[in-house]
Design a protein around this motif. Structure first.
Motif, PDB file in Angstrom:
ATOM      1  N   ASP A  78       0.793  -1.232   0.000  1.00 52.13           N
ATOM      2  CA  ASP A  78       0.000   0.000   0.000  1.00 52.13           C
ATOM      3  C   ASP A  78       0.826   1.282   0.000  1.00 52.13           C
ATOM      4  O   ASP A  78       0.477   2.237  -0.686  1.00 52.13           O
ATOM      5  CB  ASP A  78      -0.963   0.023   1.188  1.00 52.13           C
ATOM      6  CG  ASP A  78      -2.092  -0.989   1.034  1.00 52.13           C
ATOM      7  OD1 ASP A  78      -2.339  -1.440  -0.110  1.00 52.13           O
ATOM      8  OD2 ASP A  78      -2.707  -1.334   2.052  1.00 52.13           O
ATOM      9  N   ASP A  79       1.897   1.341   0.765  1.00 46.57           N
ATOM     10  CA  ASP A  79       2.692   2.570   0.859  1.00 46.57           C
ATOM     11  C   ASP A  79       3.795   2.663  -0.181  1.00 46.57           C
ATOM     12  O   ASP A  79       4.544   3.642  -0.210  1.00 46.57           O
ATOM     13  CB  ASP A  79       3.289   2.707   2.266  1.00 46.57           C
ATOM     14  CG  ASP A  79       2.230   3.031   3.307  1.00 46.57           C
ATOM     15  OD1 ASP A  79       1.227   3.679   2.948  1.00 46.57           O
ATOM     16  OD2 ASP A  79       2.403   2.644   4.478  1.00 46.57           O
ATOM     17  N   ALA A 101       9.160   3.574  -0.848  1.00 45.09           N
ATOM     18  CA  ALA A 101       7.849   3.693  -0.205  1.00 45.09           C
ATOM     19  C   ALA A 101       7.747   5.015   0.557  1.00 45.09           C
ATOM     20  O   ALA A 101       8.747   5.648   0.874  1.00 45.09           O
ATOM     21  CB  ALA A 101       7.632   2.526   0.750  1.00 45.09           C
ATOM     22  N   ARG A 102       6.527   5.379   0.852  1.00 48.25           N
ATOM     23  CA  ARG A 102       6.274   6.527   1.719  1.00 48.25           C
ATOM     24  C   ARG A 102       6.305   6.004   3.146  1.00 48.25           C
ATOM     25  O   ARG A 102       5.597   5.070   3.500  1.00 48.25           O
ATOM     26  CB  ARG A 102       4.916   7.147   1.402  1.00 48.25           C
ATOM     27  CG  ARG A 102       4.667   8.429   2.175  1.00 48.25           C
ATOM     28  CD  ARG A 102       3.427   9.153   1.696  1.00 48.25           C
ATOM     29  NE  ARG A 102       3.621   9.696   0.348  1.00 48.25           N
ATOM     30  CZ  ARG A 102       2.932   9.316  -0.725  1.00 48.25           C
ATOM     31  NH1 ARG A 102       1.990   8.410  -0.633  1.00 48.25           N
ATOM     32  NH2 ARG A 102       3.167   9.847  -1.907  1.00 48.25           N
ATOM     33  N   GLU A 103       7.137   6.593   3.948  1.00 48.83           N
ATOM     34  CA  GLU A 103       7.253   6.196   5.354  1.00 48.83           C
ATOM     35  C   GLU A 103       7.115   7.444   6.206  1.00 48.83           C
ATOM     36  O   GLU A 103       7.998   8.302   6.197  1.00 48.83           O
ATOM     37  CB  GLU A 103       8.599   5.518   5.606  1.00 48.83           C
ATOM     38  CG  GLU A 103       8.727   4.980   7.010  1.00 48.83           C
ATOM     39  CD  GLU A 103      10.017   4.224   7.206  1.00 48.83           C
ATOM     40  OE1 GLU A 103      10.986   4.843   7.689  1.00 48.83           O
ATOM     41  OE2 GLU A 103      10.048   3.033   6.871  1.00 48.83           O
TER      42      GLU A 103
END
Length: 118
Positions: A78-79, A101-103
Protein backbone atom coordinates in the motif's frame (compact mmCIF):
# COMPACT_ATOMS: atom_id res chain seq x y z
CA UNK A 1 1.05 13.77 -5.10
CA UNK A 2 0.57 12.63 -8.68
CA UNK A 3 1.79 9.20 -9.84
CA UNK A 4 4.40 10.89 -12.04
CA UNK A 5 5.68 13.01 -9.16
CA UNK A 6 5.82 9.88 -6.98
CA UNK A 7 7.87 8.09 -9.62
CA UNK A 8 10.23 11.06 -9.93
CA UNK A 9 10.74 11.05 -6.14
CA UNK A 10 11.37 7.31 -6.31
CA UNK A 11 13.94 7.71 -9.05
CA UNK A 12 15.71 10.47 -7.14
CA UNK A 13 15.98 8.37 -3.97
CA UNK A 14 17.04 5.29 -5.95
CA UNK A 15 19.78 7.12 -7.85
CA UNK A 16 21.00 8.81 -4.67
CA UNK A 17 21.22 5.38 -3.01
CA UNK A 18 23.13 3.86 -5.95
CA UNK A 19 25.45 6.87 -6.09
CA UNK A 20 26.31 6.44 -2.43
CA UNK A 21 27.00 2.75 -3.04
CA UNK A 22 29.43 3.32 -5.91
CA UNK A 23 31.14 6.07 -3.88
CA UNK A 24 31.36 3.62 -0.96
CA UNK A 25 29.37 5.95 1.30
CA UNK A 26 27.54 3.11 3.02
CA UNK A 27 26.50 5.11 6.08
CA UNK A 28 24.91 7.68 3.77
CA UNK A 29 23.17 4.94 1.77
CA UNK A 30 21.89 3.50 5.05
CA UNK A 31 20.19 6.81 5.88
CA UNK A 32 18.03 6.48 2.74
CA UNK A 33 16.50 3.22 3.97
CA UNK A 34 13.16 2.89 5.71
CA UNK A 35 13.04 1.77 9.35
CA UNK A 36 12.71 -1.96 8.70
CA UNK A 37 15.32 -1.94 5.93
CA UNK A 38 17.74 -0.04 8.22
CA UNK A 39 17.52 -2.89 10.70
CA UNK A 40 18.09 -5.50 7.99
CA UNK A 41 20.85 -3.56 6.22
CA UNK A 42 23.29 -1.82 8.58
CA UNK A 43 26.13 -0.02 6.75
CA UNK A 44 28.42 -3.04 7.16
CA UNK A 45 25.86 -5.33 5.48
CA UNK A 46 25.39 -2.83 2.63
CA UNK A 47 29.17 -2.76 2.15
CA UNK A 48 29.38 -6.57 2.14
CA UNK A 49 26.46 -7.03 -0.30
CA UNK A 50 27.80 -4.34 -2.62
CA UNK A 51 31.30 -5.80 -2.55
CA UNK A 52 29.97 -9.27 -3.37
CA UNK A 53 28.01 -7.74 -6.24
CA UNK A 54 30.95 -5.98 -7.88
CA UNK A 55 34.01 -8.03 -6.87
CA UNK A 56 33.97 -10.16 -10.03
CA UNK A 57 33.27 -7.28 -12.37
CA UNK A 58 36.74 -5.78 -12.83
CA UNK A 59 36.97 -2.02 -12.39
CA UNK A 60 34.33 -0.88 -9.95
CA UNK A 61 31.19 0.84 -11.22
CA UNK A 62 31.46 4.55 -11.83
CA UNK A 63 28.20 5.24 -13.66
CA UNK A 64 24.51 4.58 -12.98
CA UNK A 65 21.78 4.08 -15.55
CA UNK A 66 18.09 3.86 -14.64
CA UNK A 67 17.01 0.86 -16.70
CA UNK A 68 13.40 0.37 -15.59
CA UNK A 69 10.84 1.79 -13.20
CA UNK A 70 7.34 0.78 -12.26
CA UNK A 71 4.44 2.23 -10.34
CA UNK A 72 2.48 -1.02 -10.26
CA UNK A 73 3.68 -4.63 -9.87
CA UNK A 74 2.33 -7.86 -8.36
CA UNK A 75 3.95 -7.57 -4.89
CA UNK A 76 3.29 -3.86 -4.45
CA UNK A 77 2.37 -2.84 -0.90
CA UNK A 78 0.00 0.00 0.00
CA UNK A 79 2.69 2.57 0.86
CA UNK A 80 4.96 1.68 -2.07
CA UNK A 81 5.52 4.51 -4.51
CA UNK A 82 7.65 2.76 -7.09
CA UNK A 83 10.24 0.19 -8.05
CA UNK A 84 13.46 1.30 -9.77
CA UNK A 85 16.07 -0.95 -11.42
CA UNK A 86 19.49 0.54 -12.07
CA UNK A 87 22.52 -0.69 -13.95
CA UNK A 88 25.90 -0.02 -12.34
CA UNK A 89 28.47 0.35 -15.12
CA UNK A 90 32.17 -0.32 -14.58
CA UNK A 91 34.38 -3.13 -15.88
CA UNK A 92 31.23 -5.21 -16.24
CA UNK A 93 27.65 -4.16 -15.62
CA UNK A 94 25.79 -5.17 -12.48
CA UNK A 95 22.35 -4.18 -11.27
CA UNK A 96 20.44 -3.19 -8.18
CA UNK A 97 16.70 -2.64 -7.78
CA UNK A 98 14.98 -0.81 -4.96
CA UNK A 99 11.40 -0.48 -3.84
CA UNK A 100 10.68 3.02 -2.63
CA UNK A 101 7.85 3.69 -0.21
CA UNK A 102 6.27 6.53 1.72
CA UNK A 103 7.25 6.20 5.35
CA UNK A 104 5.66 8.71 7.69
CA UNK A 105 6.83 12.07 6.32
CA UNK A 106 9.56 10.90 3.95
CA UNK A 107 10.33 8.79 0.92
CA UNK A 108 12.57 5.84 1.79
CA UNK A 109 13.83 2.56 0.38
CA UNK A 110 11.79 -0.37 1.66
CA UNK A 111 13.55 -3.22 -0.18
CA UNK A 112 16.78 -3.91 -2.09
CA UNK A 113 17.31 -6.54 -4.79
CA UNK A 114 20.97 -7.15 -5.59
CA UNK A 115 22.08 -8.28 -9.04
CA UNK A 116 21.08 -8.12 -12.66
CA UNK A 117 17.54 -8.97 -13.62
CA UNK A 118 17.15 -11.16 -16.67
Amino acid sequence: MSPTADLDACTQVAVEFATKLIRRQFAGAHLLLGAQAREEWPPSALREAYQELVDWAGPEPDRIEVSASRRDWPDREDDDLGWVYMLLHGGETEGVAVTVARERDRTAIRDIEWGRIQ
